[in-house]
Design an enzyme around this catalytic site. Structure first.
Site, PDB file in Angstrom:
ATOM      1  N   GLY A 184      65.978   3.465  58.953  1.00  0.00           N
ATOM      2  CA  GLY A 184      67.398   3.788  59.084  1.00  0.00           C
ATOM      3  C   GLY A 184      68.268   3.158  58.005  1.00  0.00           C
ATOM      4  O   GLY A 184      69.443   3.496  57.879  1.00  0.00           O
TER       5      GLY A 184
ATOM      6  N   CYS B 263      66.385  34.260  72.680  1.00  0.00           N
ATOM      7  CA  CYS B 263      66.367  34.901  71.369  1.00  0.00           C
ATOM      8  C   CYS B 263      66.231  36.406  71.536  1.00  0.00           C
ATOM      9  O   CYS B 263      65.384  36.889  72.291  1.00  0.00           O
ATOM     10  CB  CYS B 263      65.191  34.357  70.551  1.00  0.00           C
ATOM     11  SG  CYS B 263      64.902  35.276  69.019  1.00  0.00           S
TER      12      CYS B 263
ATOM     13  N   CYS C 208      62.554  37.408  69.952  1.00  0.00           N
ATOM     14  CA  CYS C 208      61.268  36.968  70.511  1.00  0.00           C
ATOM     15  C   CYS C 208      61.390  36.483  71.942  1.00  0.00           C
ATOM     16  O   CYS C 208      60.404  36.087  72.554  1.00  0.00           O
ATOM     17  CB  CYS C 208      60.641  35.889  69.629  1.00  0.00           C
ATOM     18  SG  CYS C 208      61.434  34.272  69.814  1.00  0.00           S
TER      19      CYS C 208
ATOM     20  N   CYS D  97      66.433  33.234  66.969  1.00  0.00           N
ATOM     21  CA  CYS D  97      65.910  31.920  66.569  1.00  0.00           C
ATOM     22  C   CYS D  97      66.407  31.571  65.172  1.00  0.00           C
ATOM     23  O   CYS D  97      66.323  32.383  64.252  1.00  0.00           O
ATOM     24  CB  CYS D  97      64.391  31.945  66.510  1.00  0.00           C
ATOM     25  SG  CYS D  97      63.593  31.947  68.111  1.00  0.00           S
TER      26      CYS D  97
ATOM     27  N   CYS E 125      59.992  32.170  65.360  1.00  0.00           N
ATOM     28  CA  CYS E 125      60.302  33.498  65.906  1.00  0.00           C
ATOM     29  C   CYS E 125      59.183  34.487  65.552  1.00  0.00           C
ATOM     30  O   CYS E 125      58.685  35.218  66.411  1.00  0.00           O
ATOM     31  CB  CYS E 125      61.634  33.973  65.331  1.00  0.00           C
ATOM     32  SG  CYS E 125      62.396  35.314  66.260  1.00  0.00           S
TER      33      CYS E 125
END
Lengths: 309, 261, 241
Positions: A39, A248, A251, A273, A279
């Site tokens: 970080g 979606c 899909c 997606c 997808c």
């Protein structure tokens, strides 16, 4: 007669992966330090790249420094493998490193990304390289770099919550939806780059190594595998990810991040997606959504939808 | 009969600050006790702001010692503390009210967040509680509750200054530094602010060190005062004694220069 | 408040008190105003400083309050169980003495703008730890006694007439139970009725054993309150007399 011609007559000879070896070593040292201090933003001597700032110069330098001839590279831009930025960077590495490329998340050893984490869970051994525009999470509240560095050093992160407080005061809830700040390994507050907060939980305890490169700002930071990553919040306003009302349209996937696609100028739209590979894989497996081409071919508006993809 | 509390809160010994060859302030010693308001007066360039910065850890002195009695009763040399400890002190046990509120406020976040920041900095993570505390403090400094989500950019000078005061007092500091707190305000606004400050200092038992060139401000707010000239202390004592019976030539000049209304 | 009142107890003792102003702006001119002032005041006694204008009455009173620095001499004051030299006391000790032992009623009112009259009067009580409600109630009673119209109580006294301001000031001075009280012409701009109230209040303070030292130009008041008159001409600097 130029040296290149003497060496073999090919004018377009680059060092492997474009950067010279000294630069790669310098960047690798920065990456190692970043992994050692999860970080923490490590400064590095960012190079000029053959693309403008904002197009992923940081991510490209990180990728160039870690990529080897055996690697398989995938590049996504907002989840898609086939948009300009993704296509260009993929072509760049094909040209300068001659590596194999793929669009399949599972097959890639290195995935360079702009603003998404793939839906498919990443595996041990994979590396996710983020393109970062502004690495400093405290920047918008504290413009002085000397001061933000001191704040990180002394763990003075009250200001980060000021930003979230402002959200709640203004919108009634935490309205930050992307670049949502996280606390890494209980120590450094980090900007996860402008990924949607939907992806924040995927960073936590990930099996893959996550590297972040900011070219213009000259910073590299990292989340090593199996690192605790917590999204900041308030006790009475806990962190939540986005949810979508419908699956979606192509899909039928649920619980994934969706993009809104305008279909026509009469208000027609669909949600699909954002992760194109996810997808396509689902459709290949036979999953179908409300507007999948197979069923929806007779309908109208499909052509525009295709064009956007 | 209450006994005098004999342990000072802040104790300054032999403090000097040089800017190269030039003297900012030289060989200053004084003490501030809990609940006491000390005014440092003098004209521009007399070294009072240098002194204030040196004793509030904003500027390292060239020589001398500043010690502060922490909440646990132990006196610590400020310049031997780690920076982390000093900064923690500054945002919990101390306040600093700047002459220009823009220096002490975050102008682009709301009034509520300005007040709440110190709470969040010490680990408060409950939005509702932060907001309640902010509302309470805004009302104490006479800012209407419905201004809580406005940015200080939309506030008048007097409101900004009051907001800055609330922002400083929310963590219950024991010592507040003020640099010309009423400078740059209209006279009527000044009066209101002084009255507010006086009330808060009394109610909360705050110790305060107020730097001002305005002797009326010193008279209204302070118990004791220090008069500075050319980086040195030329006179100190009880505020009304210094103002009504000034001893040093410079203090006499200063007092005689006040415009009578 | 000393209890039981011991009327022989010395409350204030000034010895060889002198005051001289050094006027630096006039080339360091020395201006002696008081020399060798020595006197005692006992509990329950009201002593009036007498003498013509400019004789140094006011300077003595201000030295007794710590408002003027004494050039030499001692001001012993009974503060708690001890006699403390106010002339040599630290500023913090002077403040403690003022808070608990020594009250002052001045001719002129100096208050913060915007503070209501009733709060101006209540402030010394609040400073001594009495809760604001009780203090305000007692302030109201005192103002009522001094005939200050109730409609003025919530207004800041800066806009009041001289007499009204004076009464706010008197109320503020008399409201506490300080064992020593300094009175600087408290009746200067009062009408006859209010003068009588002040005389009564001074008498009550005496009965309570408060030592009072005052300046009164009004002969009637002086006659009514003075147990003793100290003629300050006796303390005039040699060459200035």
């Amino acid at each position: 007669m130029s040296a290149a011609t003497a060496l073999g007559g090919d004018l377009a000879t680059y060092n492997f992966a474009y950067l010279d070896e000294q630069t790669k070593r310098m960047i690798r040292r920065a990456i190692l330090k970043a992994i050692a201090i999860p970080g923490y933003q490590v400064p590095f001597a960012s190079r000029e790249m053959p693309m403008p700032y904002g197009w992923g110069t940081g991510g490209v330098q990180v990728t160039a420094s870690i990529i080897g001839p055996q690697d398989v590279l995938k590049v996504i831009d907002q989840g898609a493998d086939d948009t300009t930025n993704a296509v260009s960077i993929r072509a760049f590495f094909q040209k300068v490193a001659n590596v194999s490329v793929t669009t399949k998340t599972r097959e890639a050893s290195i995935i360079q990304t702009r603003h998404r984490i793939p839906e498919e869970k990443l595996q041990a051994g994979q590396v996710l390289v983020y393109q970062v525009p502004i690495p400093e999470p405290l920047r918008f509240l504290e413009p002085r770099e000397t001061e933000t560095r001191k704040m990180h050093a002394l763990e003075e992160y009250g200001l980060m919550h000021v930003k979230l407080y402002e959200d709640i005061a203004r919108h009634g809830h935490i309205a930050t939806t992307y670049a949502y700040p996280v606390l890494v390994s209980g120590r450094y507050v980090m900007d996860p780059s402008p990924t949607p907060k939907f992806d924040n939980p995927k960073m936590d305890m990930s099996e893959a190594l996550q590297l972040f490169g900011a070219g213009r700002e000259k910073r590299i930071y990292a989340i090593p595998p199996h690192t605790k990553v917590v999204s900041l919040d308030f006790e009475d306003h806990p962190f939540e990810i986005q949810t979508f009302d419908e699956p979606c349209a192509l899909c039928g996937a649920e619980g994934v991040y969706l993009d809104e696609v305008i279909l026509d100028d009469r208000g027609g739209r669909m949600f699909v997606c954002s992760d194109t590979d996810h997808c396509e894989s689902r459709r290949a497996d036979g999953h179908r959504g409300r507007l999948s081409p197979d069923e929806a071919y007779a309908g109208h508006g499909k052509t525009e939808g295709e064009a956007v993809r | 009969m209450t006994m005098l509390d004999e342990t000072p809160l802040l104790s300054v010994t032999g403090l000097s600050r040089y800017y190269g060859e030039r003297v900012g302030c030289r060989d200053i010693s004084f003490e501030v006790y809990p609940g006491e308001v000390l005014a440092i007066v003098g004209e521009s360039g007399s070294g009072k702001t240098t002194l204030l910065n040196c004793i509030s850890t904003r500027l390292e002195p060239s020589a001398g010692c500043v010690s502060y009695r922490m909440r646990d009763g132990e006196s610590r040399d400020l310049y031997r503390m780690s920076e982390a400890e000093r900064r923690l002190l500054m945002r919990t046990d101390w306040g600093f009210v700047h002459q220009n509120p823009a220096d002490g406020l975050r102008m682009t976040v709301s009034a509520g967040a300005n007040v709440g920041e110190r709470l969040m900095a010490v680990g408060e993570r409950h939005y509702g509680r932060i907001r309640d505390t902010a509302t309470h403090w805004l009302s104490r400094v006479e800012i209407a509750a419905d201004r809580i989500d406005d940015q200080p950019r939309a506030f008048s000078g007097g409101m900004r200054q009051r907001l800055q005061i609330a922002r400083n007092l929310v963590t219950g500091p024991r010592l507040v530094f003020m640099d010309e707190p009423t400078g740059g305000l209209d006279v009527s606004v000044q009066a209101r602010l002084l009255d507010l400050l006086r009330g808060l200092v009394n109610d909360l038992g705050l110790a305060a060190i107020v730097v001002t060139h305005d002797l009326a401000v010193a008279r209204l707010l302070s118990h004791r005062m220090i008069v500075m000239k050319d980086g040195r202390v030329v006179e100190e004592g009880l505020t009304d004694r210094v103002l009504d019976d000034p001893q040093a030539p410079y203090t006499q000049l200063l007092v005689s220069s006040i415009l009578q209304v | 408040m000393p209890d039981p009142v011991n009327r022989d107890a010395i409350a204030v003792r000034a010895s060889s008190l002198s005051k001289s102003f050094c006027m630096h702006l006039q080339g360091g001119l020395e201006l002696p105003v008081v020399e060798g002032a020595s006197f005692e005041v006992r509990a329950g006694e009201c002593v009036v400083l007498g003498g013509p204008s400019g004789a140094g009455k006011s300077s003595i009173l201000k030295m007794l309050y710590g408002n003027y620095a004494a050039s030499s001499g001692e001001i012993l004051i009974r503060h708690g169980d001890a006699m403390v030299d106010l002339a040599a006391a630290s500023p913090r000790l002077v403040l403690a003495i003022r808070r608990e032992t020594l009250g002052y009623v001045s001719q002129f009112l100096r208050t913060v703008p915007r503070v209501a009259a009733v709060d101006v009067v209540a402030e010394p009580l609040v400073a001594r730890g009495i809760d604001a409600g009780t203090a305000r109630e007692r302030a109201g009673l005192t103002l009522e006694r001094l005939n200050l119209p109730q409609r003025l109580w919530q207004l800041p006294p800066a806009t009041f007439s001289g007499g009204e301001q004076q009464r706010v000031n008197i109320a503020r001075g008399f409201i506490t139970d300080h064992p020593v009280l300094l009175l600087d012409e408290p009746t200067a701009s009062l009408d006859a009725a209010n003068r009588r109230v002040v005389i009564e209040m001074i008498a009550e303070k005496k009965a309570q054993g408060v030592a009072q030292i005052g300046i009164f130009h009004d002969e009637e008041v002086r006659e009514a309150v003075a147990d003793r008159i100290i003629d300050v001409r006796g303390f005039a600097p040699a060459h200035a007399a």
